[in-house]
Design a protein around this motif. Structure first.
Motif, mmCIF file in Angstrom:
data_model
loop_
_atom_site.group_PDB
_atom_site.id
_atom_site.type_symbol
_atom_site.label_atom_id
_atom_site.label_comp_id
_atom_site.label_asym_id
_atom_site.label_seq_id
_atom_site.Cartn_x
_atom_site.Cartn_y
_atom_site.Cartn_z
ATOM 1 N N VAL A 1 46.622 41.855 50.292
ATOM 2 C CA VAL A 1 45.783 41.249 49.247
ATOM 3 C C VAL A 1 45.742 42.451 48.165
ATOM 4 O O VAL A 1 45.852 41.895 46.998
ATOM 5 C CB VAL A 1 44.359 40.982 49.869
ATOM 6 N N PHE A 2 45.435 43.747 48.802
ATOM 7 C CA PHE A 2 45.177 44.712 47.542
ATOM 8 C C PHE A 2 46.609 44.876 47.001
ATOM 9 O O PHE A 2 46.576 44.970 45.577
ATOM 10 C CB PHE A 2 44.898 46.007 48.330
ATOM 11 N N GLN A 3 47.527 44.835 47.529
ATOM 12 C CA GLN A 3 48.905 45.147 47.153
ATOM 13 C C GLN A 3 49.325 44.051 46.083
ATOM 14 O O GLN A 3 49.894 44.204 44.913
ATOM 15 C CB GLN A 3 50.048 45.348 47.960
ATOM 16 N N GLN A 4 49.133 42.767 46.343
ATOM 17 C CA GLN A 4 49.302 41.475 45.532
ATOM 18 C C GLN A 4 48.654 41.628 44.188
ATOM 19 O O GLN A 4 49.091 41.319 43.268
ATOM 20 C CB GLN A 4 49.088 40.290 46.237
ATOM 21 N N ASP A 5 47.144 42.136 44.357
ATOM 22 C CA ASP A 5 46.364 42.358 43.291
ATOM 23 C C ASP A 5 46.861 43.272 42.291
ATOM 24 O O ASP A 5 46.883 43.011 41.150
ATOM 25 C CB ASP A 5 44.916 42.297 43.666
ATOM 26 N N ALA B 1 40.988 41.945 37.574
ATOM 27 C CA ALA B 1 41.958 41.168 36.781
ATOM 28 C C ALA B 1 43.333 40.605 37.510
ATOM 29 O O ALA B 1 43.635 39.523 37.404
ATOM 30 C CB ALA B 1 42.376 41.974 35.485
ATOM 31 N N GLY B 2 43.626 41.681 38.318
ATOM 32 C CA GLY B 2 44.833 41.341 39.227
ATOM 33 C C GLY B 2 44.417 40.287 40.256
ATOM 34 O O GLY B 2 45.368 39.205 40.349
ATOM 35 N N ALA B 3 43.130 40.276 40.746
ATOM 36 C CA ALA B 3 43.088 39.184 41.727
ATOM 37 C C ALA B 3 42.547 37.754 40.669
ATOM 38 O O ALA B 3 43.032 36.817 41.250
ATOM 39 C CB ALA B 3 41.459 39.673 42.295
#
Lengths: 623, 82
Positions: A462-466, A549-551
């Motif tokens: 999740v962290f990497q994708q966001d 913003a990424g999330a």
């Protein structure tokens, strides 16, 4: 604070009309630019269920808030539309110089709708748009097409595969490629051969503080082991030996994790035996591209993905041959990852008697012919051109059809990096490795978070994708993020206590630490991405706002996919990768189910993989 | 006999892209290899990850990881890209 309004050029190919469309500041502030803004515009401007080749489907080219600033690795553009390969949101990224040229032409992006009655190209020059006849370019490869267009312009063009709507057709700019998800096919469906841009508009006002930041980050990237030594010295082919040693480089359609001959494709060999010069995008200090000697003269050195899928995966261990197959795909306008994946699958189908073809591991001539035929949809190519998922539906072999959501997998076998498996399964654009590059932290980087454990992987993914969603909305090259790991990690000796401590800490603490970090507002500026964004916007942006913003972007893309009928059941992997072990002692492949449940919880989604109302409120997403 | 695949620079130094060894553990195998190269060149190899059948020895038994016939031991450096 500066005005954040972004200006897109809207072009209707059916009517031939065009106009400028401002995107309000409040939307830009939530979605940054590039990938994020493209997703918002696509979501808002299309009715549910619209076919990718419907003439109302927009294809959106976006730059970012730092484009034209000469900030390192900022010179990229994003293409957003609905993917003909997956039916999900498509976004594909590309370097070169087109992004800055588009900005100089006066725009932050272009939205193209409609369908021209005849082949055209779009010329954008100093705020004006003109459709020009492209009859003389239709049928030409991407090299000849670019050569025939005015030299001073930035260009984004398609080849015959795009014209023929091959669902993994790409868009080419110089020798850089917006490769994945078939955006070239959508462009082709509109009879749009190319977009070219140039102009003299001011792109970015750089004050002394910005210049200082630019210098500081450039020096940092140049001094970091990953972006300053390994990538510049070896290009992305630096991964070949590591992935072979890790047993995760695709081999014979993912039947194995490496071959005894894999080292023949090592990046070090390309450097020592073939390299002529390095190549790279405008304002990039890394220069990861390669220009090498080929049998016919010289040409583009293959990227790791091309080596993995068109080389090792097909039993081809000669670098020059792989480079030539890669150049053929580039010229015809097809993604080398998907093409290699389709050929690997078709070869195994042939081996098992499910397909009648000349394809066999290592048979270069047959692969060469198949690539040509695919782009032109002739003979066997007509079937291959539909992609792995469609080929499996027609011929069988679904359990070893290596695709997720219809997108062929890249060159990291997730049975040796479980987090990467979760990332593949949940990525909004399907089987893709650059939505988070979890494999770097599990398998290929200096510190390895136990790749065969599921602990902490949902939080990590999740962290990497966001992070990736935010970085690729700026639009920065994601390779910069490989420098986030401190340089000292690369200098630790593998037998030292410090190394063992770092490995243990990474494996045990990553999950809880990231879970906590994602719930903090965190006003600190820890990375250069937020600092550059602050400079562009004229107000302070902290890491917390950047990651939110990424999330937000990630969740909006998910909402688009759900709206288009893609449910949580698509968050899976091919049976081969779930069931068939490639490591001695292992009883199966990727243990996805447990990670997926936890991933949904970390994301704030329900058990069906749908973002909850509370999550949408928290992220200020209007759906 | 286990198969040892050295990293590229070490392979060039050894003049071989792979070697066979009857060493009983990873530590013993690396001792054998270390004896074949000058100490200053061996130092550079200390930052390489040691993998047995694709698994990092940190998650096995470190230098005491036992080796069986047909095991593959690779030495690789950190990498990235896409």
């Amino acid at each position: 604070m500066k005005s954040l309004t972004a200006t897109y050029l809207e072009v209707d190919l059916t009517s031939g009309g065009s106009s400028a469309r401002p995107v309000p500041s409040e939307v830009v502030e939530l979605y940054l630019g590039g990938r994020g803004l493209g997703a918002r515009l696509l979501f808002d401007s299309t009715p549910p269920g619209l076919d990718p080749f419907d003439e109302r489907m927009p294809i959106i080219f976006s730059v970012g808030p730092l484009t034209g600033s000469a900030a390192p690795q900022s010179n990229r553009f994003v293409v957003t539309t609905k993917s003909p390969a997956t039916g999900a949101i498509a976004d594909s990224h590309c370097g070169g110089s087109f992004a800055t040229k588009l900005k100089k032409a006066g725009f932050d992006g272009v939205i193209v709708r409609g369908r021209s009655p005849r082949p055209v190209y779009l010329e954008i020059k100093d705020g004006k748009a003109e459709l020009k006849d492209a009859a003389h370019l239709w049928g030409k490869g991407t090299v000849a097409t670019q050569a025939a267009l005015p030299a001073s312009f930035g260009k984004a063009v398609i080849g015959p595969a795009g014209e023929n709507r091959v669902p993994f057709a790409c868009i080419v700019s110089q020798n850089r490629i917006a490769g994945r998800t078939g955006t070239g096919a959508v462009m082709g469906s509109k009879n749009l051969k190319a977009i070219i841009a140039d102009g003299s508009a001011a792109t970015f006002e750089r004050d002394e503080a910005f210049k200082e930041l630019q210098k500081e980050v450039t020096e940092f990237l140049r001094s970091h082991p990953m972006t300053g030594q390994i990538l510049p010295t070896l290009g992305t082919a630096n991964l070949v030996m590591t992935c072979a040693g890790r047993n995760i480089i695709p081999t014979r359609n993912f039947q194995k994790g490496h071959d005894r001959r894999t080292p023949e494709l090592a990046g070090e060999r390309m450097r020592d035996e073939l390299l002529i010069r390095k190549d790279g995008c405008l304002s990039c200090p890394v220069k990861c591209g390669r220009h090498i000697r080929l049998g016919k003269g010289e040409g583009k050195g293959p990227e790791f993905e091309t080596i993995g899928l068109l080389g090792n995966n097909l039993g081809i261990f000669d670098m020059q041959t792989v480079a030539e197959l890669g150049e053929l795909c580039d010229d015809l306008g097809m993604d080398t990852i998907s093409m290699g994946g389709v050929l690997g699958f078709a070869t195994e189908l042939t081996e098992r008697g499910l397909l009648n073809s000349e394809l066999a591991w290592g048979r270069v001539e047959a692969y060469h012919e198949a690539i040509e035929a695919t782009a032109r949809r002739s003979g066997l190519g007509a079937e291959l051109a539909e992609g792995t998922r469609a080929l499996a539906k027609r011929r069988g072999g679904e359990e070893f059809a290596i695709q997720v959501k219809g997108l062929e997998l890249p060159a990291y076998d997730p049975r040796g990096c479980f987090g990467q498996g979760l990332e593949y399964a949940t990525n909004n654009r399907g089987g893709c490795h650059v939505r988070g590059s979890t494999m770097f932290l599990e398998a290929t980087g200096p510190v390895s978070i136990d790749p065969h454990s599921t602990a902490g992987k949902p939080e990590l993914v999740v962290f990497q994708q966001d992070m990736n969603a935010a970085v690729s909305s700026l639009v920065f090259c994601y390779f910069a993020s490989y420098a986030v790991l401190p340089a000292f990690a690369f200098k630790l000796e593998a037998s030292s206590a410090a190394y063992r401590l770092a490995m243990a800490a990474a494996s045990r603490a990553t999950g809880p630490a990231l879970w906590l970090a994602m719930r903090m507002k965190n006003p600190a500026q820890l990375l250069w991405f937020e600092k550059f964004l602050s400079a562009a916007w004229g107000r302070r942006v902290g890491l917390g706002e950047f990651m939110r913003a990424g999330a937000r972007i990630y969740n909006l893309e998910r909402l688009y996919n759900l709206r288009e009928g893609m449910s949580g059941s698509a968050d899976t992997l091919p049976r081969r990768l779930l069931d068939e072990p490639t490591f001695p002692g292992a009883k199966a492949g990727v243990p996805l189910a447990d990670m997926l449940r936890r991933y949904y919880r970390v994301r704030g989604w329900d058990s069906e993989g749908v973002p909850t109302p509370a999550t949408l409120r928290r992220l200020a997403i209007r759906s | 006999m286990a198969l040892f695949v050295p990293h590229y620079a070490l392979a060039k130094r050894l003049g071989r892209t792979e070697l066979r060894s009857e060493a009983a553990t990873v530590g013993a195998l690396l001792d054998e290899i270390r004896a074949l190269v000058p100490p200053e060149e061996w130092r550079a190899s200390l930052r390489a990850a040691i993998l047995v059948n694709g698994r990092h020895i940190h998650y096995l038994q470190g230098m005491k990881t036992p080796l069986a016939a047909d095991d593959e031991v690779w030495m690789v450096f950190p990498s990235s890209g896409g």
